[in-house]
Design an enzyme around this catalytic site. Structure first.
Site, PDB file in Angstrom:
ATOM      1  N   PHE A 143       0.867  -1.174   0.000  1.00  0.00           N
ATOM      2  CA  PHE A 143       0.000   0.000   0.000  1.00  0.00           C
ATOM      3  C   PHE A 143       0.906   1.228   0.000  1.00  0.00           C
ATOM      4  CE2 PHE A 143      -3.252   2.937   1.498  1.00  0.00           C
ATOM      5  CZ  PHE A 143      -4.355   2.480   0.798  1.00  0.00           C
ATOM      6  N   LEU A 194      -0.789  -3.288   8.293  1.00  0.00           N
ATOM      7  CA  LEU A 194      -1.321  -4.199   9.300  1.00  0.00           C
ATOM      8  C   LEU A 194      -0.891  -5.644   9.069  1.00  0.00           C
ATOM      9  CD1 LEU A 194      -4.925  -2.819   9.897  1.00  0.00           C
ATOM     10  CD2 LEU A 194      -2.935  -2.668  11.420  1.00  0.00           C
ATOM     11  N   ALA A 206       4.341   2.841   4.434  1.00  0.00           N
ATOM     12  CA  ALA A 206       3.917   4.214   4.729  1.00  0.00           C
ATOM     13  C   ALA A 206       2.431   4.227   5.029  1.00  0.00           C
ATOM     14  CB  ALA A 206       4.226   5.133   3.552  1.00  0.00           C
ATOM     15  N   VAL A 207       2.091   4.914   6.107  1.00  0.00           N
ATOM     16  CA  VAL A 207       0.699   5.147   6.466  1.00  0.00           C
ATOM     17  C   VAL A 207       0.492   6.651   6.375  1.00  0.00           C
ATOM     18  CG1 VAL A 207      -1.092   4.846   8.209  1.00  0.00           C
ATOM     19  CG2 VAL A 207       0.765   3.167   8.031  1.00  0.00           C
ATOM     20  N   ILE A 208      -0.382   7.056   5.455  1.00  0.00           N
ATOM     21  CA  ILE A 208      -0.615   8.481   5.207  1.00  0.00           C
ATOM     22  C   ILE A 208      -1.999   8.841   5.730  1.00  0.00           C
ATOM     23  CG2 ILE A 208      -0.745  10.282   3.445  1.00  0.00           C
ATOM     24  CD1 ILE A 208       1.156   8.481   1.738  1.00  0.00           C
ATOM     25  N   THR A 226     -10.266   9.773   8.132  1.00  0.00           N
ATOM     26  CA  THR A 226     -10.915   8.967   9.160  1.00  0.00           C
ATOM     27  C   THR A 226      -9.916   8.564  10.242  1.00  0.00           C
ATOM     28  OG1 THR A 226     -10.441   6.849   8.095  1.00  0.00           O
ATOM     29  CG2 THR A 226     -12.445   8.010   7.391  1.00  0.00           C
ATOM     30  N   HIS A 249      -8.950   5.704  10.827  1.00  0.00           N
ATOM     31  CA  HIS A 249      -8.202   4.537  10.353  1.00  0.00           C
ATOM     32  C   HIS A 249      -6.695   4.761  10.428  1.00  0.00           C
ATOM     33  CE1 HIS A 249      -7.790   0.761   8.242  1.00  0.00           C
ATOM     34  NE2 HIS A 249      -7.024   1.331   7.333  1.00  0.00           N
ATOM     35  N   ASN A 280      11.987  -0.546  12.467  1.00  0.00           N
ATOM     36  CA  ASN A 280      10.661  -0.076  12.059  1.00  0.00           C
ATOM     37  C   ASN A 280      10.804   1.080  11.078  1.00  0.00           C
ATOM     38  OD1 ASN A 280       8.091   0.921  11.748  1.00  0.00           O
ATOM     39  ND2 ASN A 280       7.615   0.957  13.928  1.00  0.00           N
ATOM     40  N   ARG A 299      10.700  11.568   2.862  1.00  0.00           N
ATOM     41  CA  ARG A 299      11.353  10.786   3.909  1.00  0.00           C
ATOM     42  C   ARG A 299      11.678   9.349   3.500  1.00  0.00           C
ATOM     43  NH1 ARG A 299       8.178  14.559   5.920  1.00  0.00           N
ATOM     44  NH2 ARG A 299       8.604  15.561   7.931  1.00  0.00           N
TER      45      ARG A 299
END
Length: 175
Positions: free
Chosen positions: A24, A59, A82-84, A88, A90, A115, A129
């Site tokens: 993702f 996840l 990467a979590v952008i 929400t 989430h 990590n 980054r």
């Protein structure tokens, strides 16, 4: 006082490294992976001693990392992704749960896990980054693999009372 000090060791020769990359935000993950692999090479890790797997998202990193750690074929592991932030809640769930899984795996197995999951507000922040985080994770993995090896208890079959390797030279008189 003259303490025994272990200095950081960034020599990756002979180390086996496992990398799990979340697909993702693919472009970010690819940039992280390329920088990570380049840095591992600079640190002396042989490309034949690196395994890269990918999972759908952040996840899912934990499951793959846990399997790799349980195999004991790796000196260290690296999690990339990467979590952008979106609109929400989430974002918080994915960020917190993926970080918790990564930490838990390292603590439960004793295998260091770097990590490299970016948690950012915008795609631009992630792009800025990505490469740096990938290279940083390579360094963290190598350093922590070497530290873990240095702290590994040595088995002494000949004489369990041999104190030549003690950090202090004073004898314990039982008091």
């Amino acid at each position: 006082m003259n303490p025994y000090i272990l200095t950081p060791d960034l020599n990756g020769e002979g180390l086996h490294i496992g990398i799990v990359r979340a697909r993702f935000n693919e472009e970010i993950g690819q940039a992280q992976l390329q920088a990570c692999l380049e840095e591992l090479g600079k640190l002396g890790v042989d490309e034949r001693d690196v395994m890269v797997v990918s999972v759908p998202g952040a996840l899912e990193l934990g499951v793959a990392l846990a399997r790799m750690a349980e195999s004991y074929e790796f000196d260290a592991l690296i999690a990339l992704g990467a979590v952008i932030r979106g609109e929400t809640y989430h974002f918080e769930v994915v960020s917190n749960e993926s970080a918790a899984a990564i930490s838990r795996i390292a603590l439960e197995t004793g295998i260091p896990v770097a990590n490299g999951v970016l948690t950012v507000d915008t795609d631009e922040q992630a792009q800025a980054r990505a490469a740096g985080k990938g290279a940083d994770c390579a360094q963290v993995a190598v350093e922590m693999a070497n530290l873990a090896a240095a702290l590994e208890p040595e088995e002494d079959d000949e004489d369990e009372d041999d104190e030549d390797e003690d950090f202090d030279d004073e004898e314990d008189d039982g008091r």
